[in-house]
Scaffold this motif. Sequence first.
Motif, short mmCIF file in Angstrom:
data_model
loop_
_atom_site.label_atom_id
_atom_site.label_comp_id
_atom_site.label_asym_id
_atom_site.label_seq_id
_atom_site.Cartn_x
_atom_site.Cartn_y
_atom_site.Cartn_z
N PRO A 159 -27.54 44.32 -2.02
CA PRO A 159 -27.39 44.32 -3.40
C PRO A 159 -26.39 43.41 -3.78
O PRO A 159 -25.49 42.90 -2.88
CB PRO A 159 -26.71 45.80 -3.81
N ILE A 160 -26.70 42.59 -4.99
CA ILE A 160 -25.73 41.67 -5.63
C ILE A 160 -25.46 42.01 -7.06
O ILE A 160 -26.42 42.62 -7.57
CB ILE A 160 -26.16 40.34 -5.61
N ARG A 161 -24.59 41.48 -7.42
CA ARG A 161 -24.02 41.74 -8.88
C ARG A 161 -24.69 40.59 -9.72
O ARG A 161 -25.12 39.40 -9.00
CB ARG A 161 -22.52 41.58 -9.24
N THR A 162 -25.02 40.91 -11.04
CA THR A 162 -25.78 39.72 -11.83
C THR A 162 -25.25 39.81 -13.20
O THR A 162 -24.67 41.08 -13.57
CB THR A 162 -27.56 40.14 -11.93
N ALA A 163 -25.23 38.88 -13.89
CA ALA A 163 -24.34 38.74 -15.20
C ALA A 163 -25.08 37.52 -16.02
O ALA A 163 -25.64 36.71 -15.56
CB ALA A 163 -22.95 38.45 -14.88
N GLN A 164 -24.76 37.80 -17.43
CA GLN A 164 -25.36 36.90 -18.40
C GLN A 164 -24.06 35.80 -18.67
O GLN A 164 -22.85 36.28 -18.98
CB GLN A 164 -25.70 37.72 -19.53
#
Length: 392
Positions: free
Chosen positions: A50-55
Amino acid sequence: MSRVLIVGAGGVSQVVVHKCAQVPEVFSEICLASRTLSKCERIAAQLDRPIRTAQVDADNVAEMVALIRDFKPDLVVNVALPYQDLHIMDACLETGVDYLDTANYEPIDEAKFEYKWQWAYQERFREKGLMALLGSGFDPGVTNVFCAHAQKHHFDEIHQLDIIDCNAGDHGKHFATNFNPEINIREVTARGRYWERGEWVETDPLAWSMSYDFPEGIGPKKCYLMYHEELESLVLNLKGIKRARFWMTFSDNYLKHLEVLGNVGMTRIDPVQYKGCEIVPLQFLKALLPDPASLGPDTKGRTCIGCLMKGVKDGREKQVYVYNICDHQDAYREVQSQAVSYTTGVPAMIGAMMMLTGKWRGEGVFNMEQFDPDPFMEKLNLHGLPWKEVIF
């Protein structure tokens, strides 16, 4: 164990994220951010961890600062557009985080490839005790390290350098670019430029060509002289350099399409009026062309990028060719991207690894050839871009 923020979600970013995810002992936490969140989520879904995503809008320094303060990375890896380099560097300065990119800053309204804008950040990064590593792709990037390797191990002085970039792959499209179409076409249509005995010499775009016989069965290909940004730093950092040039191969089909598009004005980067709206022809053309990230499944063949160097060692003339060959289909099987993205993304990960593990450290703004090439060259062999050298 380090936290890395990767900005941008195109074809190169996909490779960087995959390769960072393969080395959890260095990249313990990863955040992938882009203007389009769905692109980040698509890449994240391909991974086994898992990795984090962001806008984030990378042009908006305040947004970048807020994301950096929230995620608290040890390093920001910029694989967004070159127009956004300075905004991301500003955000790193404000938050006290190291910076890495793969391509030098370009003003959006002029196809001008210079490091002066980023080199101007030298004192600001140094005063804050931060490091900015510029151009950690293949060319620039690995080609710079190839030169540093040759200077350390093979030459007292390098007098002549030819960087030769061959994409012998075929994606089966009538016309497509292997990386961002806007950046690619701006680069190819710019005037050529090379270093000769202490000064820059300019040529008309693609006016000079040569045939080069590439190794390992690729064979002879026509190469065209271009300007590429790594020359600007290499002529400052290589001992005794008298001539430095950059060459790239293009198919006749690609050049014919590019000629026609240029003749009808589709490669212009200045805005025009259309039905009351202002559009930039090249940006409109980009929207019509295939996304480079979509070319992976259909691209076959290999790339060959290397440095041909001539100089002297212990008073004797010497010639060395250092190169890498990368297979498009092998790259796609591993990271679902073609080799042009792969050869840029892997060195970005290795450059980040060099910084985060302390192999490369400094305060200020640096180009790749300013550090010890040996640990980087070792990691190329371990992470998918093995190199070879021929001594003449």
